[in-house]
Design an enzyme around this catalytic site. Structure first.
Site, short mmCIF file in Angstrom:
data_model
loop_
_atom_site.label_atom_id
_atom_site.label_comp_id
_atom_site.label_asym_id
_atom_site.label_seq_id
_atom_site.Cartn_x
_atom_site.Cartn_y
_atom_site.Cartn_z
CG PHE A 121 -1.70 1.19 1.51
CD1 PHE A 121 -2.72 1.54 0.65
CD2 PHE A 121 -1.46 1.98 2.62
CE1 PHE A 121 -3.49 2.68 0.88
CE2 PHE A 121 -2.22 3.11 2.88
CZ PHE A 121 -3.23 3.46 2.00
CB ALA A 122 2.56 2.95 -2.60
CG ASP A 241 -10.79 4.50 9.30
OD1 ASP A 241 -9.94 5.20 9.88
OD2 ASP A 241 -11.83 4.96 8.78
CB ILE A 338 11.08 -7.36 34.86
CG1 ILE A 338 10.05 -6.42 35.51
CG2 ILE A 338 11.04 -8.75 35.49
CD1 ILE A 338 8.60 -6.79 35.26
CD GLU A 364 -1.29 0.13 8.62
OE1 GLU A 364 -2.48 0.22 8.94
OE2 GLU A 364 -0.83 -0.81 7.94
N GLY A 365 -0.03 5.73 10.90
CA GLY A 365 -0.48 6.90 11.67
C GLY A 365 0.16 6.89 13.04
CB SER A 367 0.77 8.04 19.44
OG SER A 367 1.06 6.67 19.65
CD GLU A 368 2.80 11.81 18.51
OE1 GLU A 368 2.94 10.98 17.60
OE2 GLU A 368 3.35 11.68 19.62
#
Ligand code: COS
Length: 380
Positions: A121-122, A241, A338, A364-365, A367-368
């Site tokens: 997917f470009a 989405d 840990i 894929e986007g 967090s912002e």
């Protein structure tokens, strides 16, 4: 917690879990070290129907639902995040072709995709990442053909040995921009005028190739238009989405693997005469990790259920992707803590998981971007 899965979804979970644990997990370290394409894992997943799980049966797929997609990606990611990334991107491309393709395009591409011929997917370009609408790759119409010129970067599932077809988003009317000025095209890798540029050397998910795609007077017939002319931005955004639910599932798998490693190590590692799991400080880490993992799981499965119900899932997908990717990084970080000094060494899986997890908050986007999408819905 066990999600309320149907019998079919549980069967898929069991089948993919068994396969991933037996066949994919033993490859993960070597795939990370060499950065090679995990061809045998992809073939195995194709043989089980997983590469075509979201393709209807009439086009050679398994016709499974969105929860099955999440379950499959999650189980693969627990064993190898690179293989899960390849699967997630491939399923995103399948989905776009199923939803937007013409009958001819479906017949040409979907049976091959179900057999494991990888889709890419470009969208992204050097100057158009978060601002996806800022892309400059052009497609100019003349005499029944579109001629594409431009360069895409960081494109998953296109590498020296992998990548069969690609969905390309290009500008067809600069004035109209994101609202009617972009078009999606579906073409094979061997299209004349299309070539691969640099394949990147990455920090993590090293078995999942990411390359530059170069279009030089690349002429494709009108029949390569995917969806309607001018709908390219919507094709990309609605595809993302669904893709974001896939990355959220990948995040969940990585987080589960890091969590399991932390629990095992904390019970085994003895300091001050007792397993370190007996220390309250570590127990509080584990409690925080388990709580975020559970919250992530609920958001991811909720987003998948909403997608199955139809309607606008942008917000649910953005929340799932944002939360699950942040949780994965948090859990990997504490898991490594840990593990102490041993966790920093390549002998333990957490060293790889920590690097693999870092991209989850970006691709894929970022967090912002997810927060932009969520906030827009909140304010609507
Ligand atoms: N589904 C369908 N249509 C969508 C949509 C979606 N999820 N999101 C936006 N659109 C439509 C809008 O409805 C609008 O059209 P109308 O005015 O006709 O309704 C059009 O697309 C433009 O939308 P908007 O104004 O929101 O676009 P922006 O340029 O402001 O971009 C963000 C919005 C930032 C959310 C978008 O550019 C984005 O997601 N960027 C990140 C891209 C990304 O994930 N990159 C990673 C690439 S894959 S590794």
């Amino acid at each position: 917690m066990s999600m309320q899965l149907t019998e079919e979804q549980r069967d898929i979970q069991r089948m993919v879990r068994n396969y991933a644990q037996e066949k994919i997990a033993p490859l993960a370290k070597e795939i990370d070290e060499t950065g090679r394409f995990p061809a045998e894992a992809i073939q195995g997943l194709a043989d089980m129907g997983i590469m075509g799980l979201n393709i209807p049966e009439e086009y050679g797929g398994a016709g499974m639902d969105e929860i099955c997609k999440v379950v499959a990606i999650e189980e693969v990611a627990k064993c190898c995040a690179s293989t899960a990334e390849i699967l997630a991107v491939h399923l995103l491309v399948n989905d776009i072709i199923v939803k937007r393709g013409t009958e001819e395009q479906k017949r040409e591409f979907l049976p091959a995709a179900a057999e494991g011929c990888l889709g890419a997917f470009a969208l992204t370009e050097a100057g158009a990442g978060t601002d996806a609408g800022g892309l400059t790759t052009k497609a100019v119409y003349a005499d029944g053909h579109y001629v594409l010129n431009g360069t895409k970067c960081f494109i998953s599932n296109m590498g020296p040995h992998e990548g069969h077809h690609v969905v390309v988003i290009a500008v067809t009317d600069k004035e109209k921009g994101t609202r009617g000025g972009m078009t999606a095209f579906l073409m094979k890798r061997d299209t004349s005028g299309f070539s691969l540029g640099k394949t990147e050397d990455k920090m993590g998910i090293r078995g999942a190739a990411v390359s530059e795609l170069i279009f030089t007077d690349c002429a494709v017939p009108e029949s390569c238009v995917l969806g309607r002319v001018g709908d390219g931005f919507k094709v990309a955004m609605s595809g993302l989405d669904g893709g974001r639910i896939g990355i959220a599932a990948q995040s969940l798998g990585v987080a589960e693997a890091a969590m399991a490693g932390a629990v095992k190590y904390a019970k085994e590692r003895v300091q001050f005469g007792k397993p370190i799991a007996a220390k309250q400080g570590l127990q509080w880490y584990l409690a925080d990790m388990a709580t975020r993992l559970e919250a992530a799981r609920l958001l991811v499965y909720n987003a998948a259920s909403e997608r199955m119900a139809g309607g606008d899932i942008s917000q649910a997908a953005a929340m799932a992707k944002y939360y699950a990717s942040e949780a994965a990084c948090y859990i990997c970080d504490l898991s490594l803590q840990i593990h102490g000094g041993y966790g920093y060494m390549k002998d333990y899986d957490i060293e790889r998981l920590y690097r693999d997890a870092r991209i989850l908050r970006i691709y894929e986007g970022t967090s912002e971007v997810q927060k932009m999408v969520i906030a827009r819905h909140v304010l609507q």
